[in-house]
Design an enzyme around this catalytic site. Sequence first.
Site, mmCIF file in Angstrom:
data_model
loop_
_atom_site.group_PDB
_atom_site.id
_atom_site.type_symbol
_atom_site.label_atom_id
_atom_site.label_comp_id
_atom_site.label_asym_id
_atom_site.label_seq_id
_atom_site.Cartn_x
_atom_site.Cartn_y
_atom_site.Cartn_z
ATOM 1 N N HIS A 185 0.859 -1.194 0.000
ATOM 2 C CA HIS A 185 0.000 0.000 0.000
ATOM 3 C C HIS A 185 0.892 1.239 0.000
ATOM 4 C CE1 HIS A 185 -4.178 1.576 1.186
ATOM 5 N NE2 HIS A 185 -3.452 2.627 0.807
ATOM 6 N N LEU A 186 0.925 1.911 -1.127
ATOM 7 C CA LEU A 186 1.756 3.100 -1.291
ATOM 8 C C LEU A 186 1.477 4.125 -0.201
ATOM 9 C CD1 LEU A 186 2.650 4.935 -4.437
ATOM 10 C CD2 LEU A 186 1.269 6.187 -2.803
ATOM 11 N N HIS A 187 2.533 4.749 0.304
ATOM 12 C CA HIS A 187 2.386 5.824 1.286
ATOM 13 C C HIS A 187 3.565 6.775 1.173
ATOM 14 C CE1 HIS A 187 4.253 2.281 3.165
ATOM 15 N NE2 HIS A 187 4.939 3.117 3.947
ATOM 16 N N GLN A 188 3.251 8.062 1.205
ATOM 17 C CA GLN A 188 4.253 9.132 1.124
ATOM 18 C C GLN A 188 4.553 9.613 2.544
ATOM 19 O OE1 GLN A 188 5.946 10.897 -1.241
ATOM 20 N NE2 GLN A 188 5.678 13.066 -0.940
#
Length: 184
Positions: A137-140
């Site tokens: 799950h992409l997260h910045q």
Amino acid sequence: MHVEDEAGFAASRDGFERLWTPHRMVYIGGQDKPADGTSDACPFCRLPGRSDEEALIVARGDACFVVLNLYPYNAGHLMVLPYRHVADYTDLTDEETHELARLTQTAMRVVREVSAPAGFNLGMNQGEVAGAGIAAHLHQHVVPRWLGDANFLPVVGRTKAVPELLSDTRARLAAAWPTTNGDD
């Protein structure tokens, strides 16, 4: 007041005090790490279904949301994530990409207003080999930085001092978050 008996604590012979952070063992041991890459196992996918206070959500957008990192590098360490379970930056929709960028900018503005950091580290680790703790799950990351915050604790003590409870940090950031889309 020492909890440990200094005479029985062999490491005290080097003259260093020890700061214990047993809560970090949960992270180090992988307790909150998903068993697989599916959305059913993803802790980030479960957050939007909980209350903002319980999930440490600071702000919600249409395609993305902002949450405090449960294992912060610094006080006020935020993450901006799409609601959709997507791993790779190139798989984001245009709406997700734009909102992720806009919420990252707003996060920086709000943290500056609330905590006055000297700078920020922004980044995404794409894939487990690149350091992503939850690669599915992409997260910045939006990590506030202060002069001198890389002191002896992380280097010598392998410890990071976070001077405020996460729930208090979330409340301060959420209260300062703009309420209109024009301010984002």
